[in-house]
Write an enzyme that holds these catalytic residues in place. Structure first.
Site: not given
Ligand code: CP
Length: 304
Positions: A51-52, A80, A101, A129
């Site tokens: 999703r993100t 590396k 991320r 998040h």
């Molecule tokens: N909600 C969420 O962070 O989903 P993903 O891990 O798929 O990005």
């Protein structure tokens, strides 16, 4: 230049403006279709995501911009031994904004401190998040028309769940919020959060059984027990199916209660619940695209 590391980086007034913009985008998408022409988003995902990552990429493409990046640390020079600091200095030469991320708490913050472009924390370990929180708040605001005066139940992995930590931090700025934390003792919400709630005089309760509080809730935020955060498989296996929301439990809830989930879901919500109009977790993922479009425009200081 602004970054987004934590939902609290934006004031409540700034969040209102962001959600207004996201709402306008949702009803007038063509108005924004060329807003980011000539701009590039670097999507740097050192940890898996559906999703993100894809909603950030969709957001930039919907705005007429372009996307580059990696979806796996092993395909980047991190494999590396390159540091996040060096990587972001390089990415700053190639892109206008970066969504990152990382499995290590604080890594996007380190990147932001060395970056020549805005950095968005797209999830750092068990810490924060923020763009999920923006998605959650926008979903609640769009469907309930307010962000105050709720009893919200947060259920599942409250210890490692970064979406939960970010959402609690954001919600305590609104009045009349009461929390019910539903978790097994091993996955309780961290002490620093309950200490903060006590300090601010915000009402909360900790329970183990979902059935014991269903009837009280205006919102239920379900989360997955996250295999990747456990140190041993035995503990994960013991706890993974601790909660399963099904139609029988939904029958105890108010008619207008909403069920949210950041997703991915494993077993914690039975698929039979998907057809219940109170289950809004798939709509929530759609709101995530609008709010990320609004965030990109805001951080790039583009007005339409
Ligand atoms: N909600 C969420 O962070 O989903 P993903 O891990 O798929 O990005």
């Amino acid at each position: 230049m602004r970054h987004l590391m934590n939902p609290l980086d934006f004031s409540v007034e700034e969040l209102d403006k962001l959600f207004d913009l996201a709402e306008d985008i949702s009803v007038n998408p063509s108005k924004y279709a060329h807003a980011c022409e000539g701009k590039k988003l670097a999507s740097c995902f050192y940890e898996p995501s559906t999703r993100t990552r894809l909603s950030f990429e969709a957001a930039m493409l919907n705005l007429g911009g372009q996307v580059l990046g990696f979806s796996d640390a092993s395909s980047s020079s991190a494999s590396k031994g390159e540091s996040v600091s060096d990587t972001i200095r390089i990415i700053s030469c190639y892109a206008d904004i970066c969504a990152m991320r990382h499995p290590k708490e604080g890594a996007p913050m380190v990147a932001a401190s060395r970056s020549g472009i805005p950095v968005i924390n797209a999830g750092d370990g068990g810490h924060q998040h923020p763009t999920q929180t923006l998605t959650d708040l926008m979903t609640i605001r769009a469907l309930k028309h307010r962000l105050n005066n709720f009893t919200i139940g947060l259920c599942g992995d409250l210890k490692f769940g970064r979406t939960v930590h970010s959402l609690i931090g954001a919600l305590i700025r609104y009045s009349g919020i009461r929390f019910i934390f539903i978790s097994p003792p091993e996955l309780k919400v961290p002490d620093y959060i309950t200490d903060l709630l006590r300090e601010k005089g915000i009402e909360y309760e900790e329970v183990i059984r979902l059935e014991d509080c269903m009837a009280d809730l205006d919102l239920l935020y379900m989360t997955r027990v996250q295999r990747e955060r456990f140190f041993n498989e035995e503990d994960y296996v013991r706890l993974k199916d601790f909660y399963i929301l099904n139609n029988e439990k939904m029958s105890l809830a108010k008619d207008d209660m909403l069920v949210l989930h950041p997703l991915p879901r494993v077993n914690e919500i039975s698929v039979e619940v998907d057809d219940d109009p109170r289950a809004v977790y798939f709509k929530q993922a759609q709101y995530g695209v609008y709010v990320r479009m609004a965030l990109i425009l805001t951080l790039l200081e583009i007005t339409v």
